[in-house]
Write a protein that holds these residues in place. Structure first.
Motif, mmCIF file in Angstrom:
data_model
loop_
_atom_site.group_PDB
_atom_site.id
_atom_site.type_symbol
_atom_site.label_atom_id
_atom_site.label_comp_id
_atom_site.label_asym_id
_atom_site.label_seq_id
_atom_site.Cartn_x
_atom_site.Cartn_y
_atom_site.Cartn_z
ATOM 1 N N SER A 159 0.621 -0.969 -0.153
ATOM 2 C CA SER A 159 0.303 0.045 -0.341
ATOM 3 C C SER A 159 0.759 1.184 0.066
ATOM 4 O O SER A 159 0.309 3.046 -0.740
ATOM 5 N N LEU A 160 2.069 1.183 0.431
ATOM 6 C CA LEU A 160 2.611 2.126 0.886
ATOM 7 C C LEU A 160 3.539 2.840 -0.682
ATOM 8 O O LEU A 160 3.412 3.887 -1.298
ATOM 9 N N ASN A 161 4.053 1.276 -1.297
ATOM 10 C CA ASN A 161 4.140 2.133 -2.677
ATOM 11 C C ASN A 161 3.481 2.257 -3.833
ATOM 12 O O ASN A 161 3.481 2.261 -4.895
ATOM 13 N N SER A 162 1.578 1.669 -3.664
ATOM 14 C CA SER A 162 0.899 1.913 -4.791
ATOM 15 C C SER A 162 0.199 2.853 -4.229
ATOM 16 O O SER A 162 -0.467 3.713 -5.183
ATOM 17 N N GLY A 163 0.135 4.165 -3.592
ATOM 18 C CA GLY A 163 0.017 5.238 -3.007
ATOM 19 C C GLY A 163 -0.899 5.120 -1.535
ATOM 20 O O GLY A 163 -0.962 4.035 -1.314
ATOM 21 N N MET A 164 -1.105 6.231 -1.037
ATOM 22 C CA MET A 164 -2.151 6.453 -0.097
ATOM 23 C C MET A 164 -2.193 7.370 0.384
ATOM 24 O O MET A 164 -1.478 8.889 0.419
ATOM 25 N N SER A 219 6.612 15.119 2.412
ATOM 26 C CA SER A 219 7.473 16.251 1.776
ATOM 27 C C SER A 219 8.768 14.969 1.298
ATOM 28 O O SER A 219 9.093 14.345 0.299
ATOM 29 N N PHE A 220 9.190 14.832 2.270
ATOM 30 C CA PHE A 220 11.151 14.667 2.028
ATOM 31 C C PHE A 220 10.793 12.672 2.308
ATOM 32 O O PHE A 220 11.507 12.232 1.361
ATOM 33 N N ALA A 221 9.458 11.679 2.464
ATOM 34 C CA ALA A 221 9.104 10.536 2.255
ATOM 35 C C ALA A 221 8.692 10.373 0.865
ATOM 36 O O ALA A 221 9.275 9.576 -0.074
ATOM 37 N N GLN A 222 8.213 11.655 0.057
ATOM 38 C CA GLN A 222 7.922 11.802 -1.523
ATOM 39 C C GLN A 222 8.945 11.359 -2.031
ATOM 40 O O GLN A 222 9.092 10.773 -3.375
#
Length: 92
Positions: free
Chosen positions: A8-13, A79-82
């Motif tokens: 779910s983290l890789n596919s978007g949240m 922002s950092f995580a993206q």
């Protein structure tokens, strides 16, 4: 269970889902994320150099320089995580 969260983290949240996921690493239950807790979160998604990325993430997100990321600073961490972790996090 961990694999489901990585997918779910890789596919978007959403930002709210990101906050919920991140708070699972709040091991002392103080409502803030320390460098060690951030490192554990980065490790859980298979992030390499988690010690370095956690230090950098904390430095960029921790606006008041108290050594923790609280709810008011979470947008900085998003922002950092993206940008640096490649996570897909959408507003709303």
């Amino acid at each position: 269970m961990a694999i489901k969260h990585v997918r779910s983290l890789n596919s978007g949240m959403t930002v709210e889902e990101f906050k919920e996921w991140l708070m699972r690493f709040d091991s002392d239950g103080d409502g803030r994320i320390s460098r060690h807790e951030l490192r554990q979160a980065i490790r859980s998604i298979g992030g390499r150099f988690s010690w370095w990325k956690s230090a950098r993430g904390l430095r960029q997100a921790d606006a008041n320089a108290d050594g923790f990321i609280d709810d008011a600073e979470i947008d900085n961490l998003v922002s950092f995580a993206q940008k640096k972790l490649g996570l897909k996090i959408a507003a709303g």
